[in-house]
Write a protein that holds these residues in place. Structure first.
Motif, PDB file in Angstrom:
ATOM      1  N   SER A 175      18.633 -29.733  -8.177  1.00 36.33           N
ATOM      2  CA  SER A 175      18.586 -28.289  -7.959  1.00 36.33           C
ATOM      3  C   SER A 175      19.097 -27.537  -9.169  1.00 36.33           C
ATOM      4  O   SER A 175      18.524 -26.533  -9.585  1.00 36.33           O
ATOM      5  N   SER A 195      23.790 -19.975  -1.916  1.00 36.79           N
ATOM      6  CA  SER A 195      25.186 -19.578  -1.790  1.00 36.79           C
ATOM      7  C   SER A 195      25.671 -18.878  -3.049  1.00 36.79           C
ATOM      8  O   SER A 195      25.152 -19.072  -4.148  1.00 36.79           O
ATOM      9  N   ALA A 196      26.706 -18.067  -2.883  1.00 37.25           N
ATOM     10  CA  ALA A 196      27.289 -17.354  -4.014  1.00 37.25           C
ATOM     11  C   ALA A 196      27.896 -18.334  -5.016  1.00 37.25           C
ATOM     12  O   ALA A 196      27.767 -18.152  -6.241  1.00 37.25           O
ATOM     13  N   ARG A 255      25.050 -19.977  -7.076  1.00 37.98           N
ATOM     14  CA  ARG A 255      24.479 -19.070  -8.081  1.00 37.98           C
ATOM     15  C   ARG A 255      25.455 -18.844  -9.233  1.00 37.98           C
ATOM     16  O   ARG A 255      25.044 -18.744 -10.396  1.00 37.98           O
ATOM     17  N   ASN A 274      23.831 -21.679 -17.436  1.00 39.21           N
ATOM     18  CA  ASN A 274      22.845 -20.952 -18.241  1.00 39.21           C
ATOM     19  C   ASN A 274      23.491 -20.232 -19.412  1.00 39.21           C
ATOM     20  O   ASN A 274      22.911 -20.146 -20.501  1.00 39.21           O
ATOM     21  N   MET A 321      17.069 -24.808 -11.570  1.00 38.79           N
ATOM     22  CA  MET A 321      17.466 -23.412 -11.649  1.00 38.79           C
ATOM     23  C   MET A 321      17.952 -23.013 -13.033  1.00 38.79           C
ATOM     24  O   MET A 321      17.953 -21.837 -13.381  1.00 38.79           O
ATOM     25  N   SER A 322      18.390 -23.979 -13.834  1.00 40.73           N
ATOM     26  CA  SER A 322      18.876 -23.666 -15.175  1.00 40.73           C
ATOM     27  C   SER A 322      17.712 -23.545 -16.138  1.00 40.73           C
ATOM     28  O   SER A 322      16.672 -24.166 -15.952  1.00 40.73           O
ATOM     29  N   ASP A 339      29.992 -19.084   1.993  1.00 42.06           N
ATOM     30  CA  ASP A 339      30.221 -17.765   1.400  1.00 42.06           C
ATOM     31  C   ASP A 339      31.438 -17.087   2.018  1.00 42.06           C
ATOM     32  O   ASP A 339      32.154 -16.339   1.341  1.00 42.06           O
ATOM     33  N   VAL A 391      25.222 -21.847 -11.556  1.00 48.38           N
ATOM     34  CA  VAL A 391      24.030 -21.791 -12.404  1.00 48.38           C
ATOM     35  C   VAL A 391      24.232 -20.788 -13.535  1.00 48.38           C
ATOM     36  O   VAL A 391      23.828 -21.024 -14.681  1.00 48.38           O
ATOM     37  N   THR A 392      24.878 -19.667 -13.240  1.00 49.59           N
ATOM     38  CA  THR A 392      25.140 -18.665 -14.273  1.00 49.59           C
ATOM     39  C   THR A 392      26.022 -19.240 -15.370  1.00 49.59           C
ATOM     40  O   THR A 392      25.793 -18.991 -16.567  1.00 49.59           O
ATOM     41  N   GLN A 419      21.311 -23.171  -3.912  1.00 50.59           N
ATOM     42  CA  GLN A 419      20.540 -22.038  -4.413  1.00 50.59           C
ATOM     43  C   GLN A 419      20.827 -20.757  -3.644  1.00 50.59           C
ATOM     44  O   GLN A 419      20.727 -19.665  -4.207  1.00 50.59           O
TER      45      GLN A 419
END
Length: 215
Positions: free
Chosen positions: A13, A75-76, A79, A86, A17-18, A204, A82-83, A73
């Motif tokens: 995952s 859940s806070a 995400r 990235n 997403m990255s 969350d 992933v931030t 993907q």
């Protein structure tokens, strides 16, 4: 539930997403711009999707399942992970592009002016190109290792948060077993047995609120 199976699911995952960590040694040659395509005719706006009500959990059920990738993907915490990844990838890509630009400039200089340089100047430029090439290769290897390390770190952190959530939901519902839908090979199951939305909601709810910046 084995954390390693969840981690393997999250790895796929996170990779999806990255942004792709492609660290090219040299920037690609500039291509001639293609002619702008003709604008397609305006299409009518699609009809709004019909939101289906959640399927209730079957009374008395002793087994259930969830999708760890969907939890990651949706859940806070996922995400935010992933931030982080990235941001590091983009930072390394920018640094790599700067190094490649300097290297390409020296290669171009040698190609266009090398024949008119004296031997000492040409030798010095060739040594600099060789140094920059080796430095770029080391940078790419180190950058990819750093990215991989951060990906592993955020996966491990997420699994630590996720495991007690699954156990808590299973206890509340009196379940005997919770399947990982990605790894278990489930061919079919009643939709009401899917705990994914419950896991996201509880995850969350237990997440630490972001600290407001001081004025």
């Amino acid at each position: 539930m084995r954390g390693s199976a969840i981690a393997a699911s999250l790895a796929l995952s996170l990779m999806a997403m990255s942004v792709a960590p492609v660290l090219a040694q040299q920037p690609p040659a500039q291509a001639k711009p293609a002619p702008a395509p003709a604008q397609p005719p305006a299409q009518p706006a699609p009809a709004p999707a019909v939101v289906q009500p959640p399927v209730p959990f079957p009374q008395g059920a002793k087994i259930a399942f969830f999708n760890p990738q969907a939890v990651f993907q949706g859940s806070a915490d996922g995400r935010a992970a992933v931030t982080r990844v990235n941001a590091l990838i983009q930072k390394k890509q920018t640094e790599n592009a700067d190094k490649a630009k300097l290297l390409q400039g020296n290669q171009q200089k040698l190609q266009t002016s090398g024949s008119v340089m004296n031997e000492a100047a040409r030798t010095q430029l060739e040594k600099e190109i060789d140094r920059q090439t080796k430095e770029a290769e080391r940078f790419q290897q180190d950058a990819q290792a750093e990215i991989n390390e951060l990906q592993q770190e955020v996966q491990n952190e997420f699994v630590k948060k996720l495991s007690p959530i699954i156990e808590q939901i299973a206890t509340e519902k009196g379940l005997q077993m919770v399947f990982n839908a990605v790894e278990s090979g489930i061919a079919w199951a009643m939709p009401g047995l899917d705990l994914t939305a419950d896991v996201v909601k509880k995850l969350d709810a237990t997440a630490k609120p972001a600290t407001a910046p001081k004025p």
